[in-house]
Design an enzyme around this catalytic site. Structure first.
Site, PDB file in Angstrom:
ATOM      1  CB  CYS A  57      -4.379   6.700  10.151  1.00  0.00           C
ATOM      2  SG  CYS A  57      -4.900   5.361   9.191  1.00  0.00           S
ATOM      3  CE  LYS A 109      -1.713   1.622   4.222  1.00  0.00           C
ATOM      4  NZ  LYS A 109      -1.562   2.906   4.321  1.00  0.00           N
ATOM      5  CG  ASN A 110       2.160   2.810   3.567  1.00  0.00           C
ATOM      6  OD1 ASN A 110       1.130   3.022   3.126  1.00  0.00           O
ATOM      7  ND2 ASN A 110       2.695   2.546   4.867  1.00  0.00           N
ATOM      8  CG  ASP A 121       2.591   1.294   9.912  1.00  0.00           C
ATOM      9  OD1 ASP A 121       1.620   1.857  10.019  1.00  0.00           O
ATOM     10  OD2 ASP A 121       3.554   1.352   9.448  1.00  0.00           O
ATOM     11  NE  ARG A 162      -7.719   5.053   5.193  1.00  0.00           N
ATOM     12  CZ  ARG A 162      -6.999   5.815   5.804  1.00  0.00           C
ATOM     13  NH1 ARG A 162      -7.445   5.964   7.258  1.00  0.00           N
ATOM     14  NH2 ARG A 162      -6.044   6.317   5.725  1.00  0.00           N
ATOM     15  NE  ARG A 190       1.380  12.489   7.118  1.00  0.00           N
ATOM     16  CZ  ARG A 190       1.524  13.677   7.605  1.00  0.00           C
ATOM     17  NH1 ARG A 190       0.539  14.374   7.676  1.00  0.00           N
ATOM     18  NH2 ARG A 190       2.845  14.042   7.895  1.00  0.00           N
ATOM     19  NE  ARG A 203      -0.159  10.837  10.444  1.00  0.00           N
ATOM     20  CZ  ARG A 203      -0.530   9.791   9.581  1.00  0.00           C
ATOM     21  NH1 ARG A 203      -1.767   9.279   9.406  1.00  0.00           N
ATOM     22  NH2 ARG A 203       0.324   9.395   8.696  1.00  0.00           N
ATOM     23  N   PRO A 204       1.242  16.360  11.564  1.00  0.00           N
ATOM     24  CG  PRO A 204       3.504  17.141  12.474  1.00  0.00           C
ATOM     25  CD  PRO A 204       2.524  15.983  12.522  1.00  0.00           C
TER      26      PRO A 204
HETATM   27  N1  EPU Z   1       6.289  14.373  11.207  1.00  0.00           N
HETATM   28  C1  EPU Z   1       6.374  15.491  11.470  1.00  0.00           C
HETATM   29  N2  EPU Z   1       6.294  16.670  10.568  1.00  0.00           N
HETATM   30  C2  EPU Z   1       6.131  16.154   9.180  1.00  0.00           C
HETATM   31  C3  EPU Z   1       6.120  14.865   8.799  1.00  0.00           C
HETATM   32  C4  EPU Z   1       6.201  13.948   9.894  1.00  0.00           C
HETATM   33  O1  EPU Z   1       6.480  16.005  12.666  1.00  0.00           O
HETATM   34  O2  EPU Z   1       6.156  17.088   8.602  1.00  0.00           O
HETATM   35  C5  EPU Z   1       6.442  13.374  12.136  1.00  0.00           C
HETATM   36  C6  EPU Z   1       5.049  12.640  12.425  1.00  0.00           C
HETATM   37  O3  EPU Z   1       4.028  13.312  13.120  1.00  0.00           O
HETATM   38  C7  EPU Z   1       5.451  11.356  12.999  1.00  0.00           C
HETATM   39  C8  EPU Z   1       6.782  11.053  12.340  1.00  0.00           C
HETATM   40  O4  EPU Z   1       7.201  12.250  11.840  1.00  0.00           O
HETATM   41  O5  EPU Z   1       5.490  11.557  14.494  1.00  0.00           O
HETATM   42  C9  EPU Z   1       6.795  10.099  11.541  1.00  0.00           C
HETATM   43  O6  EPU Z   1       5.921  10.331  10.399  1.00  0.00           O
HETATM   44  P1  EPU Z   1       6.099   9.971   8.880  1.00  0.00           P
HETATM   45  O7  EPU Z   1       6.059  11.263   8.158  1.00  0.00           O
HETATM   46  O8  EPU Z   1       7.087   9.175   8.579  1.00  0.00           O
HETATM   47  O9  EPU Z   1       4.575   9.161   8.611  1.00  0.00           O
HETATM   48  P2  EPU Z   1       3.958   9.110   7.136  1.00  0.00           P
HETATM   49  O10 EPU Z   1       4.936   9.362   6.111  1.00  0.00           O
HETATM   50  O11 EPU Z   1       2.830  10.188   7.150  1.00  0.00           O
HETATM   51  C10 EPU Z   1       4.183   6.630   6.547  1.00  0.00           C
HETATM   52  C11 EPU Z   1       3.105   5.422   6.437  1.00  0.00           C
HETATM   53  C12 EPU Z   1       2.424   5.251   7.824  1.00  0.00           C
HETATM   54  C13 EPU Z   1       3.634   4.882   8.815  1.00  0.00           C
HETATM   55  C14 EPU Z   1       4.498   5.880   8.835  1.00  0.00           C
HETATM   56  C15 EPU Z   1       5.769   5.433   9.661  1.00  0.00           C
HETATM   57  C16 EPU Z   1       2.357   5.691   4.150  1.00  0.00           C
HETATM   58  C17 EPU Z   1       1.218   6.287   3.227  1.00  0.00           C
HETATM   59  N3  EPU Z   1       2.103   5.857   5.589  1.00  0.00           N
HETATM   60  O12 EPU Z   1       3.343   7.523   7.154  1.00  0.00           O
HETATM   61  O13 EPU Z   1       1.506   3.938   7.558  1.00  0.00           O
HETATM   62  O14 EPU Z   1       2.852   4.320   9.838  1.00  0.00           O
HETATM   63  O15 EPU Z   1       4.948   6.287   7.656  1.00  0.00           O
HETATM   64  O16 EPU Z   1       6.179   4.337   9.244  1.00  0.00           O
HETATM   65  O17 EPU Z   1       3.474   5.630   3.677  1.00  0.00           O
HETATM   66  C18 EPU Z   1      -0.197   2.883   7.663  1.00  0.00           C
HETATM   67  O18 EPU Z   1      -0.032   2.279   6.576  1.00  0.00           O
HETATM   68  O19 EPU Z   1      -1.471   2.563   8.350  1.00  0.00           O
HETATM   69  C19 EPU Z   1       0.469   4.086   8.156  1.00  0.00           C
HETATM   70  C20 EPU Z   1      -0.124   4.967   8.926  1.00  0.00           C
END
Ligand code: EPU
Length: 419
Positions: free
Chosen positions: A116, A22-23, A306, A399, A92, A121-122
């Site tokens: 999610c 998915k990711n 996850d 999802r 996102r 989620r900043p």
């Molecule tokens: N963060 C910030 N600022 C930003 C971006 C992120 O502070 O601008 C923080 C987040 O709040 C969090 C940390 O950095 O505390 C890590 O978040 P990350 O950005 O890595 O998460 P993401 O890219 O939004 C992806 C996966 C998530 C998975 C996370 C961590 C996708 C679509 N989603 O999310 O997967 O949990 O990386 O590995 O790739 C899921 O599949 O259910 C899922 C939520």
């Protein structure tokens, strides 16, 4: 609202093939908008998040055809640079489309990206990173307006490791003249897979899969076929499911190397397994499960956040006290209340830490799925609980997991999907 009704406890058996990641799919789709020509994307998971992303891309004028696990993207008809707030709020990863729109139109508008409900989620690092690459970012109140005023290669250090921010800046930089270096980048296999795909299309990227990625901008990228790598989070989930239900299960079309951190924890718990290059076999487990002491979520190759909710279900069946330390998201432990309602003994110490005392038998209950991964944890709990478990709001589970009820039924589970 659809729901799953599960009869437990259940022993399963057989073989299950893992779907495409998915990711990765959610990142390759926006990337296809940047390429010249039609992209043929295969092994795409047939899940709601992918459907939402396709809907957003069609809304921008792209031609996207889906035929089972194959998706063909033709960006030549792209006509809009505005992503509606309603749709971006559901995904996102819609922010990744901004990268492609900036190169196509020189501008992009987006509502606040959703995702999610597992924390704040900043998107500060996306905005800061875009600005470092010469993009002007304006907060419109309802979302953001991006303008490619002065694109230039740069060096950007991520204050926190972020998977999607790494991928978004990498995608933006591949067509920006000059050199971009991303430091403290995410090392997840999906980041490397996206980079490999872009390189096959003509991009110049080095170091993806490590924490420093170096990109030399190119002027043209030509579409190439792309196959999604196996979903490591689904692989890990099925492995936990097999262990929790003590069922013999062969997981195929997977890459066990991607879940090494989980397998290391399995060994501490006393779970046996065999692995090959693209399969993982868990025999029927007979021994007592022991607490691994503590588990700590971490960026790849550490233990994936996850997989934390499914593994916590297994910890309720392990003897002793386990500290579950969720370091990535501050909203990813609240589901433990649902497990407690089913008979677990878990103390939520603070938003990041929970203490699981096992083993405790679980009872079937009527519960709701809070998000994708907590939702799948509830399915596993339902399969080991005594009696009937009803899980509402399975929209959240669907999802991320393809045809879950059908695939579990094929393994012998008693699970019904009801409207
Ligand atoms: N963060 C910030 N600022 C930003 C971006 C992120 O502070 O601008 C923080 C987040 O709040 C969090 C940390 O950095 O505390 C890590 O978040 P990350 O950005 O890595 O998460 P993401 O890219 O939004 C992806 C996966 C998530 C998975 C996370 C961590 C996708 C679509 N989603 O999310 O997967 O949990 O990386 O590995 O790739 C899921 O599949 O259910 C899922 C939520």
């Amino acid at each position: 609202m659809s729901k799953f009704v599960i009869q437990g406890p259940q022993k399963l058996s057989g073989e299950i093939a893992v779907a495409g990641a998915k990711n990765m799919a959610l990142k390759v789709l926006p990337a296809a908008l940047l390429l010249n020509g039609k992209s043929i994307l295969s092994n795409m998971p047939q899940i709601r998040d992918v459907a939402t992303m396709i809907e957003i891309m069609k809304g921008l004028g792209a031609n996207v055809e889906q035929n089972g696990s194959e998706v063909i993207v033709d960006p030549s008809s792209l006509s809009s640079s505005q992503i509606s707030g309603t749709l971006s709020g559901q995904a996102r990863t819609s922010i990744m489309i901004v990268a492609s729109l900036l190169h196509r139109f020189g501008k992009a508008t987006i509502g606040h990206p959703g995702g999610c409900v597992i924390g704040r989620r900043p998107i500060d690092q996306f905005l800061e990173g875009f600005q470092a690459l010469g993009v002007t970012v304006t907060d419109t109140g309802e979302g953001y307006y991006f303008s490619a005023d002065n694109l230039k290669g740069t060096t950007y250090f991520f204050p926190f490791v972020s998977v999607t921010a790494t991928e978004t800046l990498m995608l933006t930089a591949v067509k920006i003249p000059g050199t971009t270096v991303l430091k403290n980048a995410a090392c997840e296999p999906e980041v490397k897979a996206l980079a490999d795909y872009l390189v096959s299309c003509g991009a110049k990227i080095e170091g993806a899969g490590t924490n420093t990625i170096r990109i030399e901008g190119v002027s043209k990228l030509n579409a190439m076929p792309c196959e999604m790598i196996p979903d490591r989070l689904e692989t890990g989930m099925f492995a936990v499911l097999a262990a929790a239900t003590r069922s013999p299960l062969k997981i195929t079309r997977c890459n066990p190397e991607h879940i090494e951190s989980l397998l290391t924890i399995f060994s501490k718990i006393g779970i046996s397994y065999k692995q090959g290059k693209d399969w993982l076999f868990l025999p029927e487990q007979s021994g007592i499960y022991r607490s691994p002491g503590k588990i700590i979520t971490h960026e790849y190759p550490g233990f994936a956040t996850d997989l934390q909710p499914p593994l916590t279900v297994l910890l309720t069946q392990s003897e002793g006290l386990t500290l579950v330390h969720e370091t990535i998201f501050e909203g990813r432990l609240f589901y433990v209340d649902l497990l407690n309602r089913m008979g677990a003994n878990i103390i939520l110490c603070d938003p990041h830490r929970a203490l699981v005392q096992g083993p405790t038998p679980l009872r079937g209950k009527k519960i709701e799925s809070p998000d994708i991964r907590a939702g799948i944890a509830m399915v596993i709990a339902g399969l080991i609980a005594n009696g009937e478990t009803t899980i509402d709001n399975i929209y959240q589970i669907e999802r991320g997991y393809e045809k879950l009820d059908e695939r579990l039924k094929a393994l012998g589970a008693i699970i019904e999907r009801k409207e």
